[in-house]
Design a protein around this motif. Structure first.
Motif, PDB file in Angstrom:
ATOM      1  N   ALA A 163       0.822  -1.217   0.000  1.00 65.09           N
ATOM      2  CA  ALA A 163       0.000   0.000   0.000  1.00 65.09           C
ATOM      3  C   ALA A 163       0.858   1.270   0.000  1.00 65.09           C
ATOM      4  CB  ALA A 163      -0.929   0.015   1.219  1.00 65.09           C
ATOM      5  N   PHE A 164       2.077   1.167   0.483  1.00 64.70           N
ATOM      6  CA  PHE A 164       2.899   2.364   0.680  1.00 64.70           C
ATOM      7  C   PHE A 164       3.210   3.027  -0.661  1.00 64.70           C
ATOM      8  CE2 PHE A 164       6.879   4.679   1.652  1.00 64.70           C
ATOM      9  CZ  PHE A 164       6.454   5.387   2.767  1.00 64.70           C
ATOM     10  N   GLY A 165       2.883   4.318  -0.752  1.00 61.60           N
ATOM     11  CA  GLY A 165       3.151   5.070  -1.972  1.00 61.60           C
ATOM     12  C   GLY A 165       2.092   4.957  -3.042  1.00 61.60           C
ATOM     13  N   ILE A 222       1.181  15.090   0.007  1.00 64.78           N
ATOM     14  CA  ILE A 222      -0.114  15.676  -0.343  1.00 64.78           C
ATOM     15  C   ILE A 222       0.089  16.785  -1.369  1.00 64.78           C
ATOM     16  CG2 ILE A 222      -2.080  16.985   0.554  1.00 64.78           C
ATOM     17  CD1 ILE A 222      -1.722  15.400   3.190  1.00 64.78           C
ATOM     18  N   VAL A 223      -0.715  16.760  -2.433  1.00 65.56           N
ATOM     19  CA  VAL A 223      -0.524  17.683  -3.567  1.00 65.56           C
ATOM     20  C   VAL A 223      -1.619  18.737  -3.649  1.00 65.56           C
ATOM     21  CG1 VAL A 223       0.769  15.979  -4.907  1.00 65.56           C
ATOM     22  CG2 VAL A 223      -1.725  16.124  -5.165  1.00 65.56           C
ATOM     23  N   VAL A 224      -2.566  18.733  -2.717  1.00 70.92           N
ATOM     24  CA  VAL A 224      -3.617  19.756  -2.702  1.00 70.92           C
ATOM     25  C   VAL A 224      -3.384  20.682  -1.511  1.00 70.92           C
ATOM     26  CG1 VAL A 224      -5.320  18.316  -3.879  1.00 70.92           C
ATOM     27  CG2 VAL A 224      -5.160  18.239  -1.372  1.00 70.92           C
ATOM     28  N   LYS A 225      -4.093  21.800  -1.505  1.00 74.58           N
ATOM     29  CA  LYS A 225      -3.977  22.746  -0.394  1.00 74.58           C
ATOM     30  C   LYS A 225      -5.373  23.207   0.010  1.00 74.58           C
ATOM     31  CE  LYS A 225      -3.196  26.753  -3.422  1.00 74.58           C
ATOM     32  NZ  LYS A 225      -3.512  26.040  -4.668  1.00 74.58           N
ATOM     33  N   GLU A 226      -5.465  23.784   1.191  1.00 70.50           N
ATOM     34  CA  GLU A 226      -6.756  24.272   1.670  1.00 70.50           C
ATOM     35  C   GLU A 226      -7.339  25.270   0.684  1.00 70.50           C
ATOM     36  OE1 GLU A 226      -7.315  25.497   5.703  1.00 70.50           O
ATOM     37  OE2 GLU A 226      -5.883  24.038   6.489  1.00 70.50           O
ATOM     38  N   GLY A 227      -8.646  25.137   0.442  1.00 68.27           N
ATOM     39  CA  GLY A 227      -9.342  26.005  -0.505  1.00 68.27           C
ATOM     40  C   GLY A 227      -9.462  25.420  -1.893  1.00 68.27           C
ATOM     41  N   ASP A 228      -8.670  24.391  -2.206  1.00 68.83           N
ATOM     42  CA  ASP A 228      -8.760  23.755  -3.526  1.00 68.83           C
ATOM     43  C   ASP A 228     -10.099  23.041  -3.688  1.00 68.83           C
ATOM     44  OD1 ASP A 228      -6.230  24.584  -4.178  1.00 68.83           O
ATOM     45  OD2 ASP A 228      -5.293  22.602  -4.054  1.00 68.83           O
ATOM     46  N   THR A 229     -10.639  23.106  -4.884  1.00 65.92           N
ATOM     47  CA  THR A 229     -11.795  22.302  -5.244  1.00 65.92           C
ATOM     48  C   THR A 229     -11.308  21.060  -5.979  1.00 65.92           C
ATOM     49  OG1 THR A 229     -13.256  24.223  -5.423  1.00 65.92           O
ATOM     50  CG2 THR A 229     -13.935  22.227  -6.583  1.00 65.92           C
ATOM     51  N   VAL A 230     -11.773  19.899  -5.530  1.00 73.19           N
ATOM     52  CA  VAL A 230     -11.338  18.653  -6.166  1.00 73.19           C
ATOM     53  C   VAL A 230     -12.543  17.897  -6.718  1.00 73.19           C
ATOM     54  CG1 VAL A 230      -9.317  18.431  -4.696  1.00 73.19           C
ATOM     55  CG2 VAL A 230     -11.454  17.360  -3.996  1.00 73.19           C
ATOM     56  N   LEU A 236      -4.947  13.188  -4.373  1.00 73.67           N
ATOM     57  CA  LEU A 236      -4.747  13.995  -3.168  1.00 73.67           C
ATOM     58  C   LEU A 236      -3.318  13.874  -2.653  1.00 73.67           C
ATOM     59  CD1 LEU A 236      -8.014  13.042  -1.211  1.00 73.67           C
ATOM     60  CD2 LEU A 236      -7.632  15.065  -2.645  1.00 73.67           C
ATOM     61  N   GLY A 237      -2.749  12.707  -2.768  1.00 74.36           N
ATOM     62  CA  GLY A 237      -1.403  12.436  -2.266  1.00 74.36           C
ATOM     63  C   GLY A 237      -1.113  10.954  -2.370  1.00 74.36           C
ATOM     64  N   LEU A 238      -0.222  10.466  -1.507  1.00 76.43           N
ATOM     65  CA  LEU A 238       0.176   9.063  -1.537  1.00 76.43           C
ATOM     66  C   LEU A 238      -0.078   8.411  -0.184  1.00 76.43           C
ATOM     67  CD1 LEU A 238       3.593   9.389  -3.423  1.00 76.43           C
ATOM     68  CD2 LEU A 238       1.311   9.007  -4.407  1.00 76.43           C
ATOM     69  N   VAL A 239      -0.367   7.132  -0.205  1.00 75.13           N
ATOM     70  CA  VAL A 239      -0.632   6.376   1.023  1.00 75.13           C
ATOM     71  C   VAL A 239       0.660   6.226   1.818  1.00 75.13           C
ATOM     72  CG1 VAL A 239      -1.438   4.180   1.963  1.00 75.13           C
ATOM     73  CG2 VAL A 239      -2.511   5.145  -0.087  1.00 75.13           C
ATOM     74  N   GLY A 240       0.555   6.459   3.126  1.00 75.97           N
ATOM     75  CA  GLY A 240       1.722   6.354   3.985  1.00 75.97           C
ATOM     76  C   GLY A 240       1.440   5.602   5.265  1.00 75.97           C
ATOM     77  N   ASN A 241       2.307   5.824   6.238  1.00 72.57           N
ATOM     78  CA  ASN A 241       2.224   5.136   7.521  1.00 72.57           C
ATOM     79  C   ASN A 241       2.425   6.144   8.655  1.00 72.57           C
ATOM     80  OD1 ASN A 241       2.052   2.962   9.339  1.00 72.57           O
ATOM     81  ND2 ASN A 241       4.267   2.634   9.294  1.00 72.57           N
TER      82      ASN A 241
END
Length: 284
Positions: A163-165, A222-230, A236-241
């Motif tokens: 799952a990582f990444g 994470i590649v989005v920021k607050e205020g972004d509409t998706v 959104l980003g990558l799975v981590g731990n």
């Protein structure tokens, strides 16, 4: 004895056969007479047991869960790699029928691509440990498995976990209203970060007082920021731990507030599958 026959043997009162399938450590702790007494008390008002889930733990053990026909009692049995039980529990089961059948107005997809296993999920505490907590009652945890294992080779490396990444994607259209991106990932066999339990996270506002809580992202992925509409399916980003996590996985729940703790979880209205629970393989 086949593992799934366990419930029938218990209902038939064949406790000796069940006990004979426990390992030495279990039998050193609990005698046959003690086991019989507990099992008889558990079954005295039961007429049926419904199988709930089967879950493998990296080829080390297998867990099976049953719930009685009244929905108030359950059995959790764990078999080791020698197919002997090293644990069996007869447990009370809580239920919250007033919210169990209330689904989100928003239609969601799982927040991933490919094939994932539901590790925790469902509407009782035996298949979903989140269920006891109002703010996360209808949460799901997902991992990736291959040949009943969630990693290959060195289990002490995050990169060994399937799952990582992996891509962590938006489950529905929304606006980003909360984010954390700077929590380091835990070592898989180390200590979880209970100070920042969500780890790196994204919170999405979908309207209708429905907020997605998506947790345990990879550090600074994470590649989005607050205020972004998706849009549904956006990266959104990558799975981590990160956070309170022992291995790379996705945590996803929907609540009536962006506050992780001061909120009420809402059962997720998944496209075409509202009965998703522990042990299911979900393909997207």
């Amino acid at each position: 004895m086949q593992q799934k026959e366990l419930a029938n043997l218990i209902l038939q009162g064949d406790f000796e056969t069940v006990y004979s399938q426990t390992d030495n450590e279990f039998q050193n702790e609990i005698s046959l007479d003690e086991f019989r007494e507990v099992a008889e008390d558990f079954t005295k008002d039961i007429t049926g047991l419904e199988f709930q889930s089967e879950l493998f733990d990296n080829d080390e053990s297998k867990q099976y869960v049953w719930i009685d026909d009244s929905g108030t009692k359950g059995i959790v049995a764990v078999f080791n790699k020698d197919d002997l039980m090293d644990g069996i529990q007869f447990l009370p089961v809580e239920s919250y029928p007033e919210t169990d059948e209330v689904f989100t107005k928003t239609m969601f997809s799982p927040p991933f691509k490919g094939e994932w296993l539901v590790v925790w999920g469902g509407i009782n505490s035996l298949v979903n440990y989140h269920y006891e907590y109002e703010s996360q009652r209808y949460a799901y945890d997902f991992i990736v498995v291959k040949d009943n294992k969630s990693y290959e080779e060195n289990k002490e490396l995050n990169e060994s976990y399937y799952a990582f990444g992996k891509e962590y994607i938006a489950p529905a259209d929304g606006v980003v209203v909360g984010i954390e991106n700077d929590i380091k990932d835990n070592e898989p066999v180390g200590v979880s970060n209970t100070d920042d339990p969500a780890g790196n996270y994204v919170i999405l506002d979908h309207g209708n007082d429905e907020f997605s809580h998506l947790s345990h992202f990879k550090y600074q992925s994470i590649v989005v920021k607050e205020g972004d509409t998706v849009k549904r399916g956006d990266l959104l980003g990558l799975v981590g731990n990160s956070g309170n996590s022992s291995e790379a996985h996705i945590h996803f729940h929907v609540a009536d507030s962006s506050d992780l703790w001061d909120s009420k979880s809402i059962r997720i209205n998944f496209d075409g599958n509202n009965d998703m629970h522990q042990g299911d393989i979900i393909k997207r």
